[in-house]
Structure formats: structure tokens, C-alpha cells
Design an enzyme around this catalytic site. Structure first.
Site, mmCIF file in Angstrom:
data_model
loop_
_atom_site.group_PDB
_atom_site.id
_atom_site.type_symbol
_atom_site.label_atom_id
_atom_site.label_comp_id
_atom_site.label_asym_id
_atom_site.label_seq_id
_atom_site.Cartn_x
_atom_site.Cartn_y
_atom_site.Cartn_z
ATOM 1 N N LYS A 59 0.821 -1.196 0.000
ATOM 2 C CA LYS A 59 0.000 0.000 0.000
ATOM 3 C C LYS A 59 0.872 1.271 0.000
ATOM 4 O O LYS A 59 2.044 1.223 0.343
ATOM 5 C CB LYS A 59 -0.954 -0.026 1.200
ATOM 6 C CG LYS A 59 -1.892 -1.265 1.193
ATOM 7 C CD LYS A 59 -2.742 -1.315 -0.026
ATOM 8 C CE LYS A 59 -3.613 -2.483 -0.360
ATOM 9 N NZ LYS A 59 -3.830 -3.654 0.369
HETATM 10 C C1 LIG Z 1 -4.918 -4.806 0.680
HETATM 11 C C2 LIG Z 1 -6.393 -4.931 0.668
HETATM 12 C C3 LIG Z 1 -7.126 -5.520 1.706
HETATM 13 C C4 LIG Z 1 -6.496 -6.284 2.813
HETATM 14 O O1 LIG Z 1 -5.486 -5.638 3.471
HETATM 15 P P1 LIG Z 1 -4.411 -6.502 4.313
HETATM 16 O O2 LIG Z 1 -3.654 -5.453 5.041
HETATM 17 O O3 LIG Z 1 -3.597 -7.267 3.322
HETATM 18 O O4 LIG Z 1 -5.186 -7.391 5.214
HETATM 19 C C5 LIG Z 1 -8.496 -5.470 1.668
HETATM 20 N N1 LIG Z 1 -9.143 -4.891 0.655
HETATM 21 C C6 LIG Z 1 -8.484 -4.344 -0.373
HETATM 22 C C7 LIG Z 1 -9.260 -3.690 -1.451
HETATM 23 C C8 LIG Z 1 -7.089 -4.355 -0.419
HETATM 24 O O5 LIG Z 1 -6.457 -3.815 -1.464
#
Ligand SMILES: *Cc1c(COP(=O)(O)O)cnc(C)c1O
Length: 400
Positions: free
Chosen positions: A188
Site C-alpha cells: 500500500k
Molecule cells: C490490501 C487490501 C485488503 C487487505 O489488506 P491486508 O492489510 O492485506 O489485510 C483489503 N481490501 C483491499 C481492497 C485491499 O487492497
């Protein structure tokens, strides 16, 4: 041929210094007991300021954020939650753990995201929440969805895991629904390795989120170690530790520059692709702005998608990536098709509901179409106009 875009380092000496200062403090728990501010307190303040929102509760992942947000709504077991079919599985699994029934809404053919119409089509008297996702960091068209859900008194959780740095009609994504769920995982824009947070304007929901993510210990109102608290609900340990909070503080100020660079490349590519026959690049609803977590576009049909993908990857030599769509279709996952959510073949939520759910026969034609025809790329912040131009030229030549 332009060379590999240089990627600005995400971590530098300043990051190392921050991490060093956390370790020197000899305290990794998110709350300090001497009345001084923890890194968590500061990170929460930074996210609140960034989003211009009243309340933020940190969690240990995006999945934990969605789970925490959903749990705070205190929905009866066996009720339904509308979910998108194209998203991270972390957007689905929390519903199962909360003993709720996920109901998939179809998507818009161009954006791959749910709409007020597709949500309306699957609402029932049992619907108690709706989860929407800002796909690739492009804002989902929220206003009609919020209008529909407000009218029916259904809370909306925005999965803003990809949308930190994105705005919908001038307001930060993740602050417009009842609750916004964010991820800080490795991929992210702002990362703490693993981590996340929930944002809300509702004090009561915030407290529930905070408690749920801390084993339902009330450390808000009883700032001691919580020894005298008698838990009256269940929660999990979804706490973000001090190393992660300090990383968040180090990373958040870098967000604006990162998004600006990706947006420059993304907007340019979008402009070049929009002129090509049968190509539909991701596009923001009016007066909104993507975080360009990913750059997605769809082609006229599956054969064209395959041809364009092949051309894009030919001799790309790591200068960019391109892949088939974002994620698989969740309703096609074996675990969903077989309802194999818990050992022993019993799905408690379904038993409690007294109804039967069959995921084998649901029809989501637009989601299937989008899945079969879309391409997903990462627009690195080091991209120059040459990179963008070459990508567009390759798409163009594959089409002719
Ligand atoms: C990354 C992501 C998640 C989950 O996040 P984690 O930190 O990997 O648990 C959920 N929804 C979306 C749309 C994502 O891109």
C-alpha cells in the site's frame, strides 16, 4: 528503449532513525502508562488530520480493519452483508467470521465496482451492511450508494485499502461512509509492513472499533492497563505496535508526493488510452481523484485483452508490470462455492438464518465480463512520459 524507472526508496536514514528511537524508548505497546504520547497516539492524530475525520482506531491489517468495522456494527448472526465480487479476500472473510452471510452485488462493466443499482438488486429485508471498495484507488461512485443505503438505514463500510490519497468529490475516500477501512500492508502507498486503521465520525462506533481490536479491553476510558475492566463483548488482538506506528508517521508525509507522481503518469496514460477503440481506462467520477494504487483498463473482449497483455509484456524487461485484472472473482473461489468456511461442513450463519444460500448459481455477468477483459498495471512513481507513451503505443499496436 527507455530504461527501468528509478524507484525512489521508501525507507531511508530518517526511517532508520525513527525505528531506532522506538527501540531506544524500550516500549513497544501502543499505550504508555505514564501519560505521555505514544507513537500510536501520534500516528492516529496524523491520520485524523490527513483525513479530516474525528476518530481513527489502528489495527494490524486491512483485513483486521474490515473485520473491526463490521464487528462494531453489532449485526445479528445470520444477517446479510452486501460485498463486491472483485476485491481482496480480506474484504470477504470478516463477514464469515462475524457469522454473517455475504451477498455479492454485480459491478459496473467499465469500473469493475458495485453501483447503487447493483446493490439495490440484491438488497433484502436481511441486509444489515454494505461493503464497497475503491478499486485501484479510484473512488467508487458513492453518492447514489449512500443515498440508497441512508434511505434504508443500512450502514456502508468503505474498503479504502487502496484509496489512501484518493478523494471523492473533494473529500478523502474512507470518510464518507459509516466507517472507512484502510490497509498499511507492504504494497500500500503508506506501509507499516502490516497494519491498518478504521476511520469514522461516530464516537460510539469508534469506541467499539477500538475495543474490538484490543480484545475488548476498554483502554480508552480506563487508561491504566485495563486490569479493572470486565469485558462485556468479545474482540481480537488486532493491535498496531509502536514500531509500526512510528513507520506510519514516517511514511504518511511521503504520500502526497507519491500520489502526485503516479497521478501524472496515470492521467497521461488514461488520456492516451481513452482515444483508442474499445479501450476503457479507469476513470474517476466527477470532481474525484484516484490514488492510482493500480492502473486498470478494460478491452472490448477477452481475445483482445490477451493480445494486448502479450504485447505489453513482450520485452518489458521489468520496466513495468501488467496482469489480468485485479484478483479473481470471489464468488468463484472454491471455499465460497462449497461454503467450506468452517470445519465439519456446518456454516453456523446459514443455520441460524434458516435459509439456504447457493453460490454456484449466482449470476454476475458484468463482473465476469470485467474479469475477462481487464488489465491491471502498477504505475511506478518513477515513470516518465516515455514510459507512458511506450505503454500506450504497445496497446495501440496490439489493437491494430
Ligand atoms: C490490501 C487490501 C485488503 C487487505 O489488506 P491486508 O492489510 O492485506 O489485510 C483489503 N481490501 C483491499 C481492497 C485491499 O487492497
Amino acid at each position: 528503449m527507455t530504461s527501468t524507472p528509478p524507484l525512489p526508496a521508501r525507507f531511508d536514514q530518517k526511517t532508520l532513525d525513527v525505528i531506532g528511537s522506538v527501540l531506544s524508548s524500550n516500549h513497544l505497546f501502543y499505550r504508555r502508562f505514564d501519560g505521555t504520547k505514544s507513537f500510536a497516539d501520534e500516528a492516529i492524530e496524523a491520520f485524523r488530520n490527513h483525513l479530516d475525520i474525528d476518530y481513527v482506531a489502528t489495527t494490524s491489517s486491512g483485513t483486521a480493519s474490515i473485520h473491526t468495522a463490521l464487528a462494531s456494527l453489532e449485526i445479528d448472526a445470520g444477517m446479510e452483508v452486501v460485498v463486491p465480487p472483485i476485491t481482496d479476500v480480506g474484504g470477504l472473510m470478516p463477514a464469515i467470521f462475524q457469522n454473517l452471510i455475504p451477498v455479492f452485488a454485480d459491478v459496473d462493466r467499465d469500473s469493475g465496482m458495485v453501483t447503487a443499482e447493483t446493490i439495490q438488486a440484491v438488497l433484502t429485508e436481511h441486509t444489515k451492511a454494505v461493503i464497497v471498495m475503491h478499486h485501484s484507488g479510484t473512488p467508487v461512485d458513492l453518492d447514489p450508494i449512500l443515498a440508497l443505503c441512508n434511505e434504508k438505514n443500512i450502514p456502508v463500510i468503505e474498503d479504502a485499502a487502496q484509496a489512501l490519497g484518493a478523494t471523492y468529490k473533494g473529500k478523502p475516500c474512507g470518510t464518507l461512509g459509516t466507517l472507512g477501512a484502510f490497509s498499511l500492508n507492504h504494497w500500500k502507498h503508506v506501509t507499516t509492513g502490516e497494519g491498518g486503521f478504521v476511520a469514522t465520525r461516530d464516537r460510539a462506533l469508534f469506541e467499539k472499533c477500538h475495543h474490538f481490536a484490543d480484545k475488548y479491553w476498554d483502554r480508552l476510558n480506563s487508561p491504566d492497563s485495563g486490569k479493572n475492566v470486565k469485558n462485556h463483548r468479545i474482540g481480537l488482538n488486532y493491535r498496531l505496535n509502536e514500531l509500526e506506528s512510528a513507520l506510519a508517521l514516517d511514511q504518511l508525509p511521503r504520500l502526497a508526493d507519491l500520489v502526485a507522481r503516479r497521478k501524472a503518469a496515470g492521467d497521461a496514460l488514461r488520456y492516451l488510452l481513452a482515444g483508442l477503440p474499445g479501450v476503457v481506462p479507469q476513470s474517476d467520477p466527477g470532481d474525484s481523484s484516484s490514488s492510482y494504487f493500480l492502473f486498470t483498463f478494460r478491452l472490448a473482449d477477452n481475445a483482445t485483452r490477451e493480445a494486448v497483455l502479450e504485447r505489453l509484456l513482450l520485452d518489458a524487461s521489468g520496466r513495468w508490470d501488467a496482469s489480468r485484472g485485479y484478483q479473481n472473482l470471489l464468488h468463484r473461489y472454491p471455499v465460497v462455492q462449497q461454503k467450506a468456511f468452517f470445519p465439519g461442513g456446518v456454516w453456523p450463519a446459514e443455520v441460524v438464518s434458516g435459509r439456504k444460500y447457493d453460490y454456484n448459481n449466482i449470476q454476475l455477468p458484468n463482473a465476469e465480463f470485467y474479469h475477462d477483459t481487464s488489465i491491471c498495471m502498477t504505475l511506478h512513481q518513477g515513470f516518465t512520459h516515455e514510459h507512458v507513451k511506450e505503454i500506450a503505443d504497445r496497446v495501440k499496436s496490439a489493437l491494430s
